[in-house]
Design a protein around this motif. Structure first.
Motif, mmCIF file in Angstrom:
data_model
loop_
_atom_site.group_PDB
_atom_site.id
_atom_site.type_symbol
_atom_site.label_atom_id
_atom_site.label_comp_id
_atom_site.label_asym_id
_atom_site.label_seq_id
_atom_site.Cartn_x
_atom_site.Cartn_y
_atom_site.Cartn_z
ATOM 1 N N THR A 81 38.325 45.426 19.349
ATOM 2 C CA THR A 81 39.506 46.226 19.674
ATOM 3 C C THR A 81 39.396 46.963 21.006
ATOM 4 O O THR A 81 40.408 47.224 21.651
ATOM 5 C CB THR A 81 39.800 47.235 18.557
ATOM 6 O OG1 THR A 81 38.650 48.075 18.368
ATOM 7 C CG2 THR A 81 40.145 46.530 17.261
ATOM 8 N N ALA A 85 40.382 42.534 23.100
ATOM 9 C CA ALA A 85 41.847 42.539 23.147
ATOM 10 C C ALA A 85 42.387 43.150 24.447
ATOM 11 O O ALA A 85 43.258 42.542 25.093
ATOM 12 C CB ALA A 85 42.405 43.255 21.926
ATOM 13 N N LEU A 101 44.733 35.232 20.651
ATOM 14 C CA LEU A 101 44.590 36.202 19.554
ATOM 15 C C LEU A 101 44.801 35.544 18.186
ATOM 16 O O LEU A 101 44.142 35.923 17.217
ATOM 17 C CB LEU A 101 45.547 37.374 19.750
ATOM 18 C CG LEU A 101 45.215 38.301 20.920
ATOM 19 C CD1 LEU A 101 46.248 39.406 21.028
ATOM 20 C CD2 LEU A 101 43.817 38.878 20.790
#
Length: 190
Positions: A81, A85, A101
């Protein structure tokens, strides 16, 4: 000190070692000429002590393993995270981000699910480790749900149902945050 009697096929020797065995404890070594050596320990005090030490060390290892697994869970979540990302959003176009993703997140949820199962196994092997078992259960259930809603989240995004996508994405993010906090803080409750 060796005291024993011999026969043609087997030799039994009674050994006493003053430093490691009590005077009443005995160690029997049975040797057979036609097979491998067998060591038979008949020392109640020494064997019980050795087994107790072994079990204590195994329990200490399992407790340390629980911390390690929880740390891995936290590390995987933070890496995914906080690094992966955001980097993808900076480097790739919108279409490419979605494809990447969609490929990464199911594997992310499966990896956390497997780590949750490993945490549960280690928690079940240690007596009285209720809190790690509860955290493992939270991790397993939450990651199972997150993995299960991936197709619905993707379908909502593909068909333009933004409200459904936001709800499903928020659920996934919330459950992942719960797993992160539970694994980061359980040792304070144990």
């Amino acid at each position: 000190m060796l005291i024993g009697k011999c026969c043609t096929r087997r030799q039994r020797v009674r050994l006493r070692h003053a430093r490691s065995l009590s005077p009443s404890a005995t160690l029997w070594l049975t040797t057979c000429q036609c097979s491998t050596d067998y060591l038979k320990l008949l020392s109640h005090g020494r064997i019980v002590s050795l087994m107790s030490d072994l079990l204590n060390r195994m329990e200490e290892f399992m407790e340390a393993l629980q911390y390690l697994i929880s740390g891995l869970i936290c590390g995987v979540i933070l890496f995914q995270t906080a690094l992966v990302a955001p980097s993808l959003f900076k480097l790739l176009s919108t279409d490419d981000i979605g494809a990447v993703l969609r490929h990464i997140f199911p594997k992310f949820f499966i990896a956390l699910l497997i780590l949750g199962i490993a945490l549960m196994v280690s928690a079940l092997l240690v007596a009285g480790s209720f809190v790690p078992a509860a955290v493992a259960l939270i991790t397993i259930v939450a990651m199972f749900i997150c993995y299960g809603i991936v197709p619905a989240t993707n379908a909502a995004r593909d068909t333009g149902r933004d409200k459904d996508f936001q709800k499903l994405h928020s659920l996934s993010v919330g459950l992942t945050l719960i797993v992160l906090l539970a694994n980061a803080l359980w040792f304070l409750l144990a």
